[in-house]
Write an enzyme that holds these catalytic residues in place. Sequence first.
Site, PDB file in Angstrom:
ATOM      1  N   SER A 104       0.878  -1.139   0.000  1.00  0.00           N
ATOM      2  CA  SER A 104       0.000   0.000   0.000  1.00  0.00           C
ATOM      3  C   SER A 104       0.933   1.210   0.000  1.00  0.00           C
ATOM      4  CB  SER A 104      -0.894  -0.002   1.247  1.00  0.00           C
ATOM      5  OG  SER A 104      -1.540  -1.258   1.390  1.00  0.00           O
ATOM      6  N   ASP A 146      -3.972  -3.483   2.314  1.00  0.00           N
ATOM      7  CA  ASP A 146      -3.573  -4.644   3.110  1.00  0.00           C
ATOM      8  C   ASP A 146      -2.140  -4.467   3.582  1.00  0.00           C
ATOM      9  OD1 ASP A 146      -5.484  -6.817   3.927  1.00  0.00           O
ATOM     10  OD2 ASP A 146      -6.167  -6.497   1.901  1.00  0.00           O
ATOM     11  N   ASP A 147      -1.140  -5.205   3.054  1.00  0.00           N
ATOM     12  CA  ASP A 147       0.246  -5.005   3.515  1.00  0.00           C
ATOM     13  C   ASP A 147       0.605  -3.520   3.511  1.00  0.00           C
ATOM     14  OD1 ASP A 147      -0.180  -7.439   2.168  1.00  0.00           O
ATOM     15  OD2 ASP A 147       1.636  -7.300   0.985  1.00  0.00           O
ATOM     16  N   SER A 148       1.413  -3.116   4.413  1.00  0.00           N
ATOM     17  CA  SER A 148       1.989  -1.763   4.460  1.00  0.00           C
ATOM     18  C   SER A 148       0.931  -0.665   4.400  1.00  0.00           C
ATOM     19  CB  SER A 148       2.997  -1.548   3.311  1.00  0.00           C
ATOM     20  OG  SER A 148       4.123  -2.348   3.517  1.00  0.00           O
TER      21      SER A 148
END
Lengths: 743, 743
Positions: free
Chosen positions: B214, B315-317
């Site tokens: 992200s 989601d991630d980061s």
Amino acid sequence: MNQTYTGGFTLPGEAGKEALTLRLAERWGADVIRDSDGTKLSDEILGSGHGIYSTLCLVREDLEWAKAHPQLMQQNFLMSAPVVADADAVTIDLLAGFSRDQFVVQDWDGVEEFWQVHDRTTGEVLPITRWALGSEGTVVVRDAVPGHTYTVNFLVMRTWEEISMYNHVTNDWGDREHLMAVEPRHPEVAEHLLAWLEQWCTENPATTVVRFTSLFYNFAWFWGSDGNLPHLYADWASYDFTVNPIALRAFREQTGRTITAEDFVNAGRYTSTHNPPSDVYRAWMEFTWEFVLDLGRKCVDVVHRHGKKAYVFYDDSWVGLEPFSGRFAEYGFDGLIKAVFNGFEARLNAAVDVPIHELRLHPYLFPVDLEGKPTFAPGGDPSTDLLRYWVTVRQALVRARIDRIGLGGYLSLVEPFEDFQDAVARIADEHRRIRALHLSSARSGDETRPVRVGVVTAWGALRTWSTSGHFHENRSLSLMHVLESLAGQDFDVSFHRLDDIASEGVPAVDVLLNAGLAGSSWSGGDAWSDPRLVTAITRFVHDGGGLVGIEEPSAVAPGAGLRRFALADVLGVDQDTGDRRVLDRRRFDISSEAHPIMDRAANAAGIGPVPGLMVLRDDVHVLAASDGAPVATATPFGKGRAVYLAAYRHDAHTARLLENALRWAAGAETPQWLSTNPAVSVAAFADADGDGTVVVLNDTLEPQHTLILSNGRAVATLDLPPAGLIELEVAELVAEPAPPGTC
Amino acid sequence: MNQTYTGGFTLPGEAGKEALTLRLAERWGADVIRDSDGTKLSDEILGSGHGIYSTLCLVREDLEWAKAHPQLMQQNFLMSAPVVADADAVTIDLLAGFSRDQFVVQDWDGVEEFWQVHDRTTGEVLPITRWALGSEGTVVVRDAVPGHTYTVNFLVMRTWEEISMYNHVTNDWGDREHLMAVEPRHPEVAEHLLAWLEQWCTENPATTVVRFTSLFYNFAWFWGSDGNLPHLYADWASYDFTVNPIALRAFREQTGRTITAEDFVNAGRYTSTHNPPSDVYRAWMEFTWEFVLDLGRKCVDVVHRHGKKAYVFYDDSWVGLEPFSGRFAEYGFDGLIKAVFNGFEARLNAAVDVPIHELRLHPYLFPVDLEGKPTFAPGGDPSTDLLRYWVTVRQALVRARIDRIGLGGYLSLVEPFEDFQDAVARIADEHRRIRALHLSSARSGDETRPVRVGVVTAWGALRTWSTSGHFHENRSLSLMHVLESLAGQDFDVSFHRLDDIASEGVPAVDVLLNAGLAGSSWSGGDAWSDPRLVTAITRFVHDGGGLVGIEEPSAVAPGAGLRRFALADVLGVDQDTGDRRVLDRRRFDISSEAHPIMDRAANAAGIGPVPGLMVLRDDVHVLAASDGAPVATATPFGKGRAVYLAAYRHDAHTARLLENALRWAAGAETPQWLSTNPAVSVAAFADADGDGTVVVLNDTLEPQHTLILSNGRAVATLDLPPAGLIELEVAELVAEPAPPGTC
């Protein structure tokens, strides 16, 4: 089995049943005959040459006098049912929900001085300008905040003594008069009680022992008015019923401290023994002991002056008496009698500093038992009941001396039950055999000194061998189960207060045991916030001591600090109360490798899970788990050892696990005597030479087979009949070659 | 079912599979082709006339640059494993138990300024004179107290980005290089990221949408070194990984406040989203938003300057991005993409203030799923997987508009799965039909305004439609289950912070809902100690509002105050945490009398018991109980109503019970549209005249039969095929005579 001794037995006599009374006294070896609630002794019995016990409960004996002095009854604080304000004036009906047969509002002495009105939403006590007495037992609060909840702490007088109330309501006694308990803090009451006792002693020359039932204050018991909430509160060791304006003022004067209504009410928790006591409440208890001791000693003196002995029955109205206050011996009582259902109650009695320790066994000689099931009535089996209680209590009798046993109730009821008469003869004889072994034996020296177990709670020695009340009232308390297990085991058990350990260090014991739910007086609550306590126990174990933590041992408030269990670093386990939900749990194996704690007789099936239990280190040996969380662990710590057990429930196999855990934690894995079958007890009565007698008990009503080990070596195989008791000579046993195999 | 629209679908393309890519793009109505981790798009695909998404995660894209700047990686605080002192000097190995592949001790900037050594037994922070850095990553504590426990809070740099770490370890990638995440607080890093992005945009002219995966900071994820504890901590919304000396100093300068290591470490709890945030941590979050927004906006500007759109994958980061901070629109993102397993995630996405809302559906086009079970591999059944996810997510899609859906992974894997290709075509079409209904309909007026439900937590709007992470990670959270139930229901759901209610009053809602374990951010923890909050909600209900409390709603710390649930007087139930063990429990009947909450479709089998639950008043209607304690109650309070539900677990019948409870509490028992079978959803898309379309969904993969009620009147009986979707015209339905009987 020959009856080798007589005596040590108290039989309930019954007027009109003189022949039965004297026949059974002979058959059971009774040396004493007593009256009971509802029975009288006739002149024939009184003159039979037996000792005579007479039961007295002074505060409720003289109903006529009580009725003539209606404002001298006992008092207490209540908290009104909480009311949410919906306007700026709130009217609170003080007795809403309470029994108006038991309580009347006491509004003639100390309203402004002692009552408190709380805004429970903010926790504030309202100034007196914000409230006033209203009509018909109400308080009106002014300038209330709509949406806030208000309560009143107020004084009531009690107009119906609770035991009388219970018997009356249970037996549907209709218009039979209500007994009332007078308040001995009123000087005229104290004077009357002593005068009445003096006169009673004069009028009852045949009585050899006055059996006080017990002294002045009943345990707390609040009755309700709501059919869905007929009882509100009951605690066997609470001092709620010792309160009244005289006492409150005297406390302030004697101690310089103020104790408030809220110190007793505690937002509706009252002074439950299961919660850690506040400092001021402990001071109140000590202040009450002083008063009860002062007047109680005068009562004992009256009895002694009449050439009688004074025994005290440790049940109803025992509050303030405190056998373990350290001052009990000052009463001068000649004996203590305790009703027992379980082993721990026998140990409690035996541990009191008093010449004679007597147990009143169950079943009570009534048609039905406390739960309404038939005893001496069609469908009843009183001899089996008796033996079941007996094998439970007997495990404790071989560990600590009890001088006398007895029964209570209507003797006439046993007449048709020949097997019951046999069973009583048998247990009376067994008791005398065990007592004789205690009297003739002596521990032979240090090498056989039992492991010293120190049970640590917020109460310490004051609640030696007890929590609050009977086992059946405390089935959810791990400590209750632990005490019942310990009652039948060969440990030197002592009880210590956590605050004392914080200030004075760990006492001279081998293993400390802490058991209970977080926040309870048994686990200890806030006491564990004291770093001195945690440090003292951590060092004790590090230096080679043992620790057994059960359920939520050493638990502090959730969400603060490093650990939930203050001793987590010693125990090797801790509890997540939800604030560590995203932290992973250490995986563990349940080691199949033999561990001394998990021998074949021990198992952890009786140990229930505790939510959020987690293993902290890889040196924690998980002995058993439930739903993926450990329920039994063993952990080295420095030179010492720690064991954690989750929710502990007593049975023979769990008791063996506890016994092994205590021995392992103490570094004394091999007991001097052991039965491989945990349903069988072994107790050694060594004489000064190390010889002596070993008693083997079948603690069940089924036959049992077992192997007896002496210092780990098999020395006998035995088959015991139901409830059987076998005596063996030590000298013969240790000489005998070990039989092959194990059972 | 005719395919009436195309578009709104994102297909993962794959170089070397151009024919398949274009054939499926046609079949599924895809207007966009994307790359995925491990796939590339060829020139043929890039030039096919479709929109092109390219995924970028800036902080880990340029490994060579990262390796050339080894001290510019991201940092965080850790707490060392606790050590019990056994002498007056203690050596603490800082990284004991932590992955040394992930973490290195950061001892070159700010040791004295930021590190903390705690005596955890007393809670004290030791002065710097009491400790020093030792050799080989240790800290040595001087003048330690034997028996006390010590920890060090210290900074580490991370040398392996966590998503890379996960893929590497899971797939056993051996010596493949470790990706590293650079810290954009270093000005040279920020500069490099923007320059790199600029160049990338120049070099990738075919890309129409840059899909950021992200932005800069991953959620917290600590790996361990111990085989029995391979992961230590993971929280999807924690800001632990935003810490470093630059940020710590900037925070102090910008806010005038100091945030310490302990504010992040919290005695090893770290900043778990499940715990209520401290004030200073909330300030840190806002401070981080500012930074992430500032740099993120610059990234979006670069993309826009190249004529591309910028979407962000949530989601991630994603930490610091915060779609519900109130500032998200300032980024200028053109779209938000969310991976979804469940309905609540679709509602989360739909609720964000952004032009385009896109879902990435499951299954991912991989041989196996996240748990290692086969998907596109022998033994897999991907079309059933797809439909199972679809019926779950689709319930939410009829309640809130989602603009696009799509898939991710290796397209080549679907080639042999014809039924999967069919199933995707079907759901793509269903999504377009539902989207079209959203776009053409309008709520017709106040009379059909849905009941407004205000979910109240310590987080409020910031955690709109979420807790922390996915449903399968939070199976034990009642609120997670509640959100999944609400996702498919016709309520106007908003999220509010308890502190805001305390200061500003209850927002404009019909029913407040509070659900969670005591002490958690979801129940609220200490927020409930504020009398303003309790008063505001008490008055709200008293004046006619509704309250639904679930599990341990409004719970305060045990052992203090009048109530465990601060709203107990409203709810009519409270919890005994053990400190009221001797207080009797009010008896209750489970009323067989019909209650609107307990219709035939609702049941409480999915509601588990909560320990110590007790009924406070006789006006509490107990709807269901478990083990003698209530699990569902309904209670009048003033002009309002309150419902208590215990441990809530989502399924169709429990969801119906919740729906009924919310309606009853709001005084709006009869919904406009209802399916008598709770496995079937009904959603109305009314036009401006009150006419329009009703969509009926079979939310299961089995056939379902149901009756449709309109304002309580039966208007249709329906048989739906597995996963079926039926559209009905409102005008025809309400004209139709009611069929006889009910199903």
